[in-house]
Design a protein around this motif. Structure first.
Motif, mmCIF file in Angstrom:
data_model
loop_
_atom_site.group_PDB
_atom_site.id
_atom_site.type_symbol
_atom_site.label_atom_id
_atom_site.label_comp_id
_atom_site.label_asym_id
_atom_site.label_seq_id
_atom_site.Cartn_x
_atom_site.Cartn_y
_atom_site.Cartn_z
ATOM 1 N N UNK A 95 -5.372 -2.843 -0.073
ATOM 2 C CA UNK A 95 -5.062 -1.709 0.791
ATOM 3 C C UNK A 95 -5.818 -1.805 2.110
ATOM 4 N N UNK A 96 -7.108 -2.073 2.036
ATOM 5 C CA UNK A 96 -7.938 -2.132 3.240
ATOM 6 C C UNK A 96 -7.447 -3.224 4.186
ATOM 7 N N UNK A 97 -7.115 -4.375 3.653
ATOM 8 C CA UNK A 97 -6.651 -5.488 4.484
ATOM 9 C C UNK A 97 -5.328 -5.143 5.151
ATOM 10 N N UNK A 118 0.846 -1.195 0.000
ATOM 11 C CA UNK A 118 0.000 0.000 0.000
ATOM 12 C C UNK A 118 0.880 1.243 0.000
ATOM 13 N N UNK A 119 0.386 2.331 -0.573
ATOM 14 C CA UNK A 119 1.171 3.554 -0.600
ATOM 15 C C UNK A 119 0.320 4.756 -0.930
ATOM 16 N N UNK A 120 0.951 5.754 -1.516
ATOM 17 C CA UNK A 120 0.304 7.043 -1.757
ATOM 18 C C UNK A 120 0.680 7.994 -0.626
ATOM 19 N N UNK A 126 -13.301 -0.118 -6.301
ATOM 20 C CA UNK A 126 -13.992 -1.292 -5.754
ATOM 21 C C UNK A 126 -13.407 -2.519 -6.449
ATOM 22 N N UNK A 127 -12.106 -2.690 -6.255
ATOM 23 C CA UNK A 127 -11.371 -3.707 -6.989
ATOM 24 C C UNK A 127 -10.414 -4.439 -6.051
ATOM 25 N N UNK A 128 -9.628 -5.327 -6.616
ATOM 26 C CA UNK A 128 -8.697 -6.128 -5.812
ATOM 27 C C UNK A 128 -7.653 -5.248 -5.133
ATOM 28 N N UNK A 149 -4.268 2.371 15.811
ATOM 29 C CA UNK A 149 -4.505 3.808 15.935
ATOM 30 C C UNK A 149 -4.910 4.492 14.658
ATOM 31 N N UNK A 150 -5.043 3.754 13.548
ATOM 32 C CA UNK A 150 -5.394 4.347 12.264
ATOM 33 C C UNK A 150 -6.785 3.886 11.835
ATOM 34 N N UNK A 151 -7.672 4.855 11.608
ATOM 35 C CA UNK A 151 -9.038 4.557 11.167
ATOM 36 C C UNK A 151 -9.245 5.100 9.762
ATOM 37 N N UNK A 152 -9.468 4.239 8.760
ATOM 38 C CA UNK A 152 -9.699 4.741 7.403
ATOM 39 C C UNK A 152 -11.174 5.049 7.149
#
Length: 293
Positions: free
Chosen positions: A70-72, A37-39, A63-65, A79-82
């Motif tokens: 990233x979500x997983x 994951x990044x950005x 809404x893709x793989x 401490x991080x809430x997306x």
């Protein structure tokens, strides 16, 4: 407790390590390829959260793989809430080339990030005095300015990372309490990188300015005074993500009420640890390592 809200992009990074840059028209075989994951938005949110601050991340993803990946991955970040804003468009990706000298080149898609609209900024309305809104240049101007205005109306401070510069940031400079950019970016905005150039930029209603200078550390312009902060000397493995680590650390340390000069000094040390390791998120230091800085 002070919290940080990061509004920015979330990507999947494909990192290629190679001995040297390809010449025009040449194909070079990578020694290694990793995916993570990044950005800038996501990286800075993770960096701040790993230093023990409560962080929320607002970002558009597809809404893709890649979105699921990233979500997983972020579920393991304490401490991080997306707050995801799902899109029909594909999740943005970045390709990162790194060579043995530690230098990197990055190309990112941005259609997903640029699609975020001002009416989707719900979490900004929950900010309170003392909280920090952290923004970058990945989103569109209208949405970024709207977020900053709302945050200031609620008494929160605004930290602006100038990368990437693809729209006129004049209004955002007037809304930011702290502007952080690398030497080329600040040079673009100020017309130069000398202390007098930074002073002129600050005089155009910008807040305090931090100009990062890679291995030469950082320069702070605050209350008309310029102060240099050297970067610790380390063996460079990979510079990708070092700037995001520094910005996330500055935000986290400021959330902990550390004076800005001390926050920059510690952020430089944490960024130096990052460049001495392979990977991006995997290289970011933790709260335990902060204690040794």
């Amino acid at each position: 407790m002070t919290r940080i809200l990061v509004i920015g992009n979330a990507t999947v990074d494909f990192v290629f390590r190679m001995a040297r840059w390809p010449a025009p028209g040449e194909t070079v075989l990578a020694d290694e390829m990793t995916q993570s994951p990044g950005g800038k938005g996501l990286n800075q949110a993770v960096a701040a959260a790993r230093l023990g601050v409560r962080v929320e991340l607002l970002a558009p993803i597809g809404q893709d793989a890649n979105a699921s990946f990233i979500d997983e991955a972020l579920r393991g970040e304490t401490g991080l809430t997306p707050h995801w804003r799902p899109r029909e468009a594909p999740t943005d990706i970045s390709t990162i080339w790194t060579i043995e000298a530690g230098e990197n080149q990055i190309v990112s898609s941005a259609a997903c990030a640029r699609s975020l609209r001002p009416e989707e900024l719900g979490p900004v309305a929950t900010l309170a005095s003392g909280d920090i809104l952290l923004l970058q240049g990945n989103l569109g101007a209208e949405t970024t300015v709207a977020a900053a205005r709302l945050a200031r109306a609620r008494g929160a401070s605004v930290l602006l990372n100038t990368a990437p510069i693809w729209w006129d940031m004049s209004e955002m400079l007037c809304l930011a309490d702290l502007v952080v950019g690398n030497e080329p970016e600040i040079g673009m905005l100020a017309g130069g990188t000398a202390p007098e150039d930074l002073a002129a930029l600050r005089g155009r209603c910008a807040g305090d300015i931090v100009m990062t200078r890679g291995a030469r550390g950082a320069l702070l312009l605050q209350a008309g005074q310029a102060e240099a902060f050297p970067a610790p000397k380390v063996e460079v493995v990979n510079t990708a993500g070092a700037g995001d680590m520094a910005i996330g650390a500055i935000a986290a340390l400021r959330a902990g009420a550390l004076p800005l000069p001390e926050a920059i000094e510690r952020a430089m040390a944490l960024a130096a640890r990052t460049v001495g390791r392979a990977g991006v998120l995997s290289a970011f230091p933790t709260m335990a390592e902060l204690r040794g800085v």
